[in-house]
Motif scaffolding. Structure first.
Motif, PDB file in Angstrom:
ATOM      1  N   SER A  31       0.620  -2.035  -0.196  1.00  0.00           N
ATOM      2  CA  SER A  31       0.147  -0.030   0.365  1.00  0.00           C
ATOM      3  C   SER A  31       0.532   1.599   0.061  1.00  0.00           C
ATOM      4  CB  SER A  31      -0.855   0.467   1.219  1.00  0.00           C
ATOM      5  OG  SER A  31      -0.305   0.062   2.134  1.00  0.00           O
ATOM      6  N   PHE A  32       0.410   2.161  -0.610  1.00  0.00           N
ATOM      7  CA  PHE A  32       0.870   4.141  -0.973  1.00  0.00           C
ATOM      8  C   PHE A  32       1.369   3.923   0.628  1.00  0.00           C
ATOM      9  CE2 PHE A  32       1.222   8.312   0.331  1.00  0.00           C
ATOM     10  CZ  PHE A  32       2.155   7.986  -0.658  1.00  0.00           C
ATOM     11  N   VAL A  52       5.696  13.473  -4.146  1.00  0.00           N
ATOM     12  CA  VAL A  52       5.175  13.508  -5.531  1.00  0.00           C
ATOM     13  C   VAL A  52       3.849  13.217  -5.127  1.00  0.00           C
ATOM     14  CG1 VAL A  52       4.408  13.288  -7.756  1.00  0.00           C
ATOM     15  CG2 VAL A  52       6.831  13.652  -6.872  1.00  0.00           C
ATOM     16  N   LEU A  53       3.959  11.931  -4.443  1.00  0.00           N
ATOM     17  CA  LEU A  53       2.033  11.968  -4.533  1.00  0.00           C
ATOM     18  C   LEU A  53       1.469  12.583  -2.971  1.00  0.00           C
ATOM     19  CD1 LEU A  53       3.281   7.433  -5.076  1.00  0.00           C
ATOM     20  CD2 LEU A  53       1.333   8.673  -6.456  1.00  0.00           C
ATOM     21  N   LEU A  54       2.184  12.486  -1.795  1.00  0.00           N
ATOM     22  CA  LEU A  54       1.359  13.092  -0.412  1.00  0.00           C
ATOM     23  C   LEU A  54       1.122  14.718  -1.283  1.00  0.00           C
ATOM     24  CD1 LEU A  54       4.523  12.326   1.934  1.00  0.00           C
ATOM     25  CD2 LEU A  54       1.789  12.314   1.735  1.00  0.00           C
ATOM     26  N   TYR A  68      -7.189   9.299  -0.274  1.00  0.00           N
ATOM     27  CA  TYR A  68      -7.528   9.594  -1.226  1.00  0.00           C
ATOM     28  C   TYR A  68      -6.505   9.078  -2.215  1.00  0.00           C
ATOM     29  CZ  TYR A  68      -7.800  13.806  -4.265  1.00  0.00           C
ATOM     30  OH  TYR A  68      -7.774  14.280  -5.433  1.00  0.00           O
ATOM     31  N   LEU A  69      -5.692   8.284  -2.567  1.00  0.00           N
ATOM     32  CA  LEU A  69      -4.649   8.586  -3.532  1.00  0.00           C
ATOM     33  C   LEU A  69      -5.358   6.187  -3.768  1.00  0.00           C
ATOM     34  CD1 LEU A  69      -1.117   9.439  -3.014  1.00  0.00           C
ATOM     35  CD2 LEU A  69      -2.819  10.215  -4.927  1.00  0.00           C
ATOM     36  N   SER A  70      -5.698   5.872  -2.938  1.00  0.00           N
ATOM     37  CA  SER A  70      -5.912   4.367  -3.414  1.00  0.00           C
ATOM     38  C   SER A  70      -7.878   4.361  -4.088  1.00  0.00           C
ATOM     39  CB  SER A  70      -6.247   3.454  -2.204  1.00  0.00           C
ATOM     40  OG  SER A  70      -4.821   3.614  -1.649  1.00  0.00           O
TER      41      SER A  70
END
Length: 141
Positions: A31-32, A52-54, A68-70
């Motif tokens: 997982s992220f 970058v993802l944060l 949020y991203l998932s």
């Protein structure tokens, strides 16, 4: 006898240290949140991707960013100087992923993203462009 004991001790310490170094980075498909929580111990390339993802998530909290991203089905990370895509390997909900104009050379960590119907990799220095998902026409190089 002392030499053998010393050698055995040295090898066991070396082996233990090696295991710790390998364990620092999460495995592909993690997982992220797991990547994010370990970001301080990551090498520069995956740590940059996590940062970058944060930023994309607009959060500094790993759990909030992961939630949020998932849940996203589309992610545009173009032009972010990304070199390592391993932290993206757990985003299995993605149907569209834009990674154009980064510094990516290896896309193999994305093989598990089986829901992708578009993977844009244009403008990356990929020596042998091979689509990591099927069908191959999902990828744009």
């Amino acid at each position: 006898m002392k030499r053998i004991s010393t050698l055995a001790l040295y090898l066991s310490i070396w082996g233990w240290g090696y295991g710790v170094a390998i364990a620092a980075e999460p495995s592909l498909g993690s997982s992220f949140k797991e990547w994010c929580l370990k970001r301080e111990s990551l090498s520069d390339e995956p740590r940059n991707t996590v940062e970058v993802l944060l930023e994309e998530a607009g959060a500094s909290d790993c759990e909030q960013a992961d939630d949020y991203l998932s849940s996203r089905t589309e992610l545009d990370l173009s032009s972010n100087q990304i070199t390592d895509v391993s932290p993206l390997s757990g985003f299995t909900n993605l149907s569209k992923l834009y990674l154009s104009f980064n510094q990516i050379t290896d896309v193999s960590p994305l093989f598990g993203l089986t829901n992708l119907n578009l993977l844009n990799l244009e403008g990356n220095p990929i020596a042998q462009p091979t689509c990591p998902v099927s069908p191959p026409d999902v990828c744009r190089f």
